[in-house]
Design a protein around this motif. Structure first.
Motif, PDB file in Angstrom:
ATOM      1  N   GLN A  67       0.821  -1.208   0.000  1.00 42.94           N
ATOM      2  CA  GLN A  67       0.000   0.000   0.000  1.00 42.94           C
ATOM      3  C   GLN A  67       0.854   1.257   0.000  1.00 42.94           C
ATOM      4  OE1 GLN A  67      -2.842   0.274   3.241  1.00 42.94           O
ATOM      5  NE2 GLN A  67      -3.026   2.497   3.027  1.00 42.94           N
ATOM      6  N   PHE A  68       1.973   1.195   0.720  1.00 45.99           N
ATOM      7  CA  PHE A  68       2.822   2.390   0.836  1.00 45.99           C
ATOM      8  C   PHE A  68       4.064   2.309  -0.049  1.00 45.99           C
ATOM      9  CE2 PHE A  68       0.294   2.514   4.741  1.00 45.99           C
ATOM     10  CZ  PHE A  68      -0.159   3.836   4.693  1.00 45.99           C
ATOM     11  N   GLY A  69       4.038   1.420  -1.018  1.00 49.20           N
ATOM     12  CA  GLY A  69       5.126   1.358  -1.982  1.00 49.20           C
ATOM     13  C   GLY A  69       6.434   0.840  -1.438  1.00 49.20           C
ATOM     14  N   VAL A  70       6.369   0.047  -0.373  1.00 47.04           N
ATOM     15  CA  VAL A  70       7.585  -0.520   0.215  1.00 47.04           C
ATOM     16  C   VAL A  70       7.888  -1.841  -0.498  1.00 47.04           C
ATOM     17  CG1 VAL A  70       8.679  -1.355   2.323  1.00 47.04           C
ATOM     18  CG2 VAL A  70       7.022   0.533   2.432  1.00 47.04           C
ATOM     19  N   PRO A  71       9.068  -1.993  -1.094  1.00 47.92           N
ATOM     20  CA  PRO A  71       9.373  -3.205  -1.864  1.00 47.92           C
ATOM     21  C   PRO A  71       9.463  -4.445  -0.989  1.00 47.92           C
ATOM     22  CG  PRO A  71      11.326  -1.835  -1.660  1.00 47.92           C
ATOM     23  CD  PRO A  71      10.188  -1.023  -1.118  1.00 47.92           C
ATOM     24  N   LEU A  72       9.152  -5.577  -1.596  1.00 46.58           N
ATOM     25  CA  LEU A  72       9.184  -6.864  -0.905  1.00 46.58           C
ATOM     26  C   LEU A  72      10.150  -7.817  -1.603  1.00 46.58           C
ATOM     27  CD1 LEU A  72       5.343  -7.426  -0.395  1.00 46.58           C
ATOM     28  CD2 LEU A  72       6.989  -6.770   1.376  1.00 46.58           C
ATOM     29  N   VAL A  73      10.775  -8.672  -0.816  1.00 43.71           N
ATOM     30  CA  VAL A  73      11.540  -9.801  -1.336  1.00 43.71           C
ATOM     31  C   VAL A  73      10.599 -11.000  -1.334  1.00 43.71           C
ATOM     32  CG1 VAL A  73      13.494 -11.342  -0.924  1.00 43.71           C
ATOM     33  CG2 VAL A  73      13.715  -8.880  -0.472  1.00 43.71           C
ATOM     34  N   GLU A  74      10.606 -11.770  -2.414  1.00 42.97           N
ATOM     35  CA  GLU A  74       9.673 -12.890  -2.552  1.00 42.97           C
ATOM     36  C   GLU A  74       9.695 -13.791  -1.324  1.00 42.97           C
ATOM     37  OE1 GLU A  74       8.692 -16.589  -5.643  1.00 42.97           O
ATOM     38  OE2 GLU A  74      10.457 -15.320  -5.943  1.00 42.97           O
ATOM     39  N   GLN A  75       8.522 -14.168  -0.880  1.00 44.20           N
ATOM     40  CA  GLN A  75       8.411 -14.998   0.315  1.00 44.20           C
ATOM     41  C   GLN A  75       8.327 -16.479  -0.053  1.00 44.20           C
ATOM     42  OE1 GLN A  75       5.246 -12.514   0.277  1.00 44.20           O
ATOM     43  NE2 GLN A  75       7.092 -11.269   0.092  1.00 44.20           N
ATOM     44  N   ARG A  76       8.887 -17.313   0.830  1.00 41.90           N
ATOM     45  CA  ARG A  76       8.751 -18.758   0.712  1.00 41.90           C
ATOM     46  C   ARG A  76       8.956 -19.378   2.096  1.00 41.90           C
ATOM     47  NH1 ARG A  76      13.784 -21.560   0.023  1.00 41.90           N
ATOM     48  NH2 ARG A  76      15.569 -20.153  -0.165  1.00 41.90           N
TER      49      ARG A  76
END
Length: 414
Positions: free
Chosen positions: A193-202
């Motif tokens: 929502q706030f444009g914070v990047p994510l690293v793919e989860q597993r």
């Protein structure tokens, strides 16, 4: 009516959220802690067989990459060095909680994980923390200007108990592991929502599974445990090796060795397992050949569990005879098969069995000192929702305490 105003609203009453709320409250901040579950800290409650492996005294805060994985494992150094295992151990001792070291620096409560939950709730009470549970968050909005009595921005959080406003919003919602105790993707949704990047989860710290037909020769070993050396494939940068116990299951492999390596294993790649570490099986079998008429499996059982010896010897006709009748090369091949077992998992048992979630909020978007978003003032992410994952053995709980403490010290009054 103007919504009630807090210096900080913390979403998630797990290890990180509870500790952050307590630390911030004890600094004199007005803190609201919200969680959608009726009970706090379910992950603490079920961890360590109900006794919670709450930290690890062997953690080297100068080299966190030894015990943590992520896109940038060095990120956690600042928080870990400012709130160390010794600091949390001192807190446990102040509350009179008995504990013991079980294995490789792993510390557990003597009696129950409930003692640790009681500690966190008592610390929150000392800080005057207000708790809303069960309470769901419907929406979060950023306001450029807060109420008249505040300075600067604020967040408005719409909950099923009504709206609240806060100078700072702390997301301590954990990851996706163990959905039956309430895990959701809420923290990742806030990040997006706030444009914070994510690293793919597993899934991380998780049992590994294998193709049914390929696993058939080993399925009968379910329940068997033994110490092994396990490693990711050869010739790769950052090759990981662990010396821990392995457990055979009906669908694949588990136990501390496999949980540890699962955080480094990449789908489609092979694992290398030494089922008799520290033993020269080739030499042992050749010595047995010179003096024994026992079957090969019986001689092998002096070095590995009997069920394992029988299963391995049963895979090849030339291994199903008295050891003194076997060829040297056949014995050597058997020894090599046990000392250098190569196999490729087809997958994992998923989030339902994973102890943690790999990936999460990209640490490049956060301040190493405070865990605040660099481009979204007043928004913080702590604990498992961040792309920092520790080894099995109390490291992830220490990250929860350390990241929560770093955040709590940085929170400002409204």
């Amino acid at each position: 009516m103007t919504p009630p105003f807090f210096d900080a609203v913390i979403i998630g009453a797990g290890a990180a959220g509870l500790f952050c709320a307590a630390q911030a409250g004890q600094r004199g901040l007005r803190v609201l802690l919200i969680d959608h579950s009726a009970r706090v800290a379910e992950k603490i409650r079920i961890s360590g067989g109900g006794r919670c492996n709450f930290t690890n005294r062997d953690l080297d805060v100068r080299a966190p990459q030894r015990h943590f994985v992520g896109a940038n494992p060095q990120f956690c150094r600042s928080a870990l060095s400012r709130y160390t295992p010794a600091d949390f151990i001192a807190l446990v001792q102040r509350h009179g909680i008995a504990f013991h070291e079980k294995h490789k620096g792993q510390l557990f409560c003597d009696r129950s994980a409930e003692d640790l939950i009681g500690l966190l709730l008592a610390e929150c009470a000392d800080g005057g923390v207000e708790r809303w549970q069960p309470c769901s968050v419907k929406n979060v909005a950023f306001l450029a200007a807060g109420p008249e009595q505040t300075t600067g921005h604020c967040y408005e959080i719409d909950t099923d108990r009504g709206p609240v406003q806060a100078r700072s919003l702390v997301v301590a919602t954990g990851g996706l592991s163990i959905p039956k105790i309430g895990a959701t993707d809420f923290g990742y949704r806030i990040a997006r929502q706030f444009g914070v990047p994510l690293v793919e989860q597993r899934p991380g710290l998780v049992p590994l599974t294998f193709d049914g037909a390929a696993w058939a020769p080993y399925a009968g070993l379910a329940g068997l445990a033994l110490p092994v050396a396990i490693a990711t494939g050869e010739g790769k940068k950052g090759r990981a090796v662990f010396h821990e116990d392995l457990l055979f299951t009906h669908r694949g492999l588990s136990g501390p060795a496999v949980l540890q390596i699962s955080s480094y294993w990449q789908p489609g790649t092979a694992l290398q397992i030494d089922l008799a570490p520290g033993t020269d099986l080739g030499a042992a079998l050749l010595q047995a050949k010179a003096r024994s008429r026992k079957r090969i499996a019986n001689e092998l059982a002096a070095h590995v569990p009997t069920r394992l010896a029988d299963a391995w010897a049963g895979q090849n006709e030339e291994w199903q005879r008295p050891v003194n009748e076997a060829g040297d090369r056949a014995l050597q091949r058997l020894a090599e098969a046990l000392a250098d077992w190569r196999l490729t998992p087809t997958g994992t048992e998923g989030y339902k069995k994973a102890e943690v979630t790999l990936g999460g909020v990209d640490t490049r978007a956060l301040s190493q000192q405070s865990l605040e978003c660099r481009h979204q003032p007043g928004l913080y992410f702590i604990g498992e929702v961040v792309d920092v994952t520790g080894w099995l053995g109390g490291y992830n709980f220490q990250w929860a305490w350390s990241s929560a403490h770093a955040c709590a010290q940085a929170l400002a009054a409204g």
